[in-house]
Enzyme design. Sequence first.
Site, PDB file in Angstrom:
ATOM      1  N   LYS A 215       0.853  -1.221   0.176  1.00 18.65           N
ATOM      2  CA  LYS A 215      -0.100   0.161  -0.055  1.00 18.65           C
ATOM      3  C   LYS A 215       0.796   1.169   0.041  1.00 18.65           C
ATOM      4  CE  LYS A 215      -4.018  -2.004   1.972  1.00 18.65           C
ATOM      5  NZ  LYS A 215      -3.850  -3.314   2.330  1.00 18.65           N
TER       6      LYS A 215
HETATM    7  C1  LIG Z   1      -4.564  -4.593   1.812  1.00 22.62           C
HETATM    8  C2  LIG Z   1      -3.672  -5.748   1.758  1.00 22.62           C
HETATM    9  C3  LIG Z   1      -4.132  -7.034   1.069  1.00 22.62           C
HETATM   10  C4  LIG Z   1      -5.459  -6.956   0.146  1.00 22.62           C
HETATM   11  O1  LIG Z   1      -5.230  -6.085  -1.159  1.00 22.62           O
HETATM   12  P1  LIG Z   1      -6.529  -5.703  -1.815  1.00 22.62           P
HETATM   13  O2  LIG Z   1      -6.085  -4.611  -2.913  1.00 22.62           O
HETATM   14  O3  LIG Z   1      -7.568  -5.044  -0.942  1.00 22.62           O
HETATM   15  O4  LIG Z   1      -7.049  -6.978  -2.567  1.00 22.62           O
HETATM   16  C5  LIG Z   1      -3.477  -8.003   1.071  1.00 22.62           C
HETATM   17  N1  LIG Z   1      -2.239  -8.286   1.773  1.00 22.62           N
HETATM   18  C6  LIG Z   1      -1.733  -6.977   2.609  1.00 22.62           C
HETATM   19  C7  LIG Z   1      -0.605  -7.336   3.493  1.00 22.62           C
HETATM   20  C8  LIG Z   1      -2.601  -5.887   2.777  1.00 22.62           C
HETATM   21  O5  LIG Z   1      -2.312  -4.891   3.455  1.00 22.62           O
END
Ligand SMILES: *Cc1c(COP(=O)(O)O)cnc(C)c1O
Length: 433
Positions: free
Chosen positions: A107
């Site tokens: 993210k």
């Molecule tokens: C947010 C997140 C996900 C999920 O990603 P999406 O784009 O919401 O499908 C998977 N793994 C981790 C570690 C995350 O922080």
Amino acid sequence: MNYYSLNKKSSNVTFKEALIKGLAPDKGLYFPEKINKLSESFIANINNYSNEEIAYECIHQFIGSEIPESDLRKIITDVLSFDFPLTKLNDQISFLELFHGPTMAFKDVGARFMARCLAYFLKNQDEKKSVTVLVATSGDTGGAVASGFYKVKGIKVVILYPKGKVSNVQEKQLTTLGENITALEVDGTFDDCQAMVKKAFLDKDLLNNINLTSANSINIARWLPQMFYFFFSYRDFKLSHSDKIAFSVPSGNFGNLCAGMMAKEMGLPINKFIASNNINDVVNRYLKTKIYDAKPSIQTISNAMDVGDPSNFVRIINIYKNNFNLIKNNLHTCSFTDDETVEGIKELINKFNYIPDPHGAVGFLGVKDFIESNPNYKCIILETAHPAKFSEVINLYTDNLVVPDQISSVINKKKKSVEIDGFLAFKNFLLYS
Ligand SMILES: *Cc1c(COP(=O)(O)O)cnc(C)c1O
């Protein structure tokens, strides 16, 4: 580039407006009016391009003239200041490690890109009123947004998180920065935090007095840059001509997976996507039964994927023109229990000498499931977070987990947060502090 609302009841907006609004007034997600394919020679010669050059090629059509080339290139260079390495398990399977950024989860890419685009637009704005970014988090989002927006001029960030319900590392990442970042601790669940944020966007006093925006994961400026690393890893895998490639994406809200599908729409030759889910598996059930039956989320050890009704799935439906068979041809789905996830963690540690985080382990199980019936595919698993972020789980199965600097440096810092009791207290905080 303009964006339309997938609910088709609001008017089309520019990149800047879609970035600031987040969600359209009709509550639809924004989607680009057009997706232009990249040139075949660019894809064929991708080995010759740097991460920054690839990212610029991918994203500039979605911004158009709203950010001039030199400024956009600067933003990209700044966003991509860390590595995206591929780690081989064997000749068939590799992990794409997306955890080398400041908060050690993928993210970081979207949050940093959104922060810098927003800062660009504010810089060129006459009014000097600052913007307040609101975000509710169940864990990883808050940290990435806090870090991405830290010390960005003209922006205040207010993060709401459920007291006692995020991991120790995650809480420290939210509450120790200070400066323009404030963490509000809510005695309730993530849903309560989210409800307060939504209510704020409907509150006339707040709207009249503060420039509010949200850094939710559906924001186009967080979603689109996630396609970059599909291109990077395609380049780095060094496929031969006859190879078919599948990406396994540990999925919650399906933003990451849907960004991969955008990469494919733009010409990256990806043959298959694997949506690897924990037991929150509405999309898996949908592709098996044709019935979309959203359920409240269930808590698991891969908690960033505890999503009962993934918000980005409507974008996937839109990419594949609401054609069920087309979605099914492109997407292999599977779901795993926590017990199975633990077996995956152990197998990776003991057989492959690789320490995954619980989300990456689910991605690995997805690949195992897929190659049973597709043995000649090459597979890339997105490793979405560093295992040290989930040390409570991972330390049960290995003594070798090394805590990296990004995490050890926050863990001993002092937490600073404000406890908020109900919407009125939240509103007063926004208006008067
Ligand atoms: C947010 C997140 C996900 C999920 O990603 P999406 O784009 O919401 O499908 C998977 N793994 C981790 C570690 C995350 O922080």
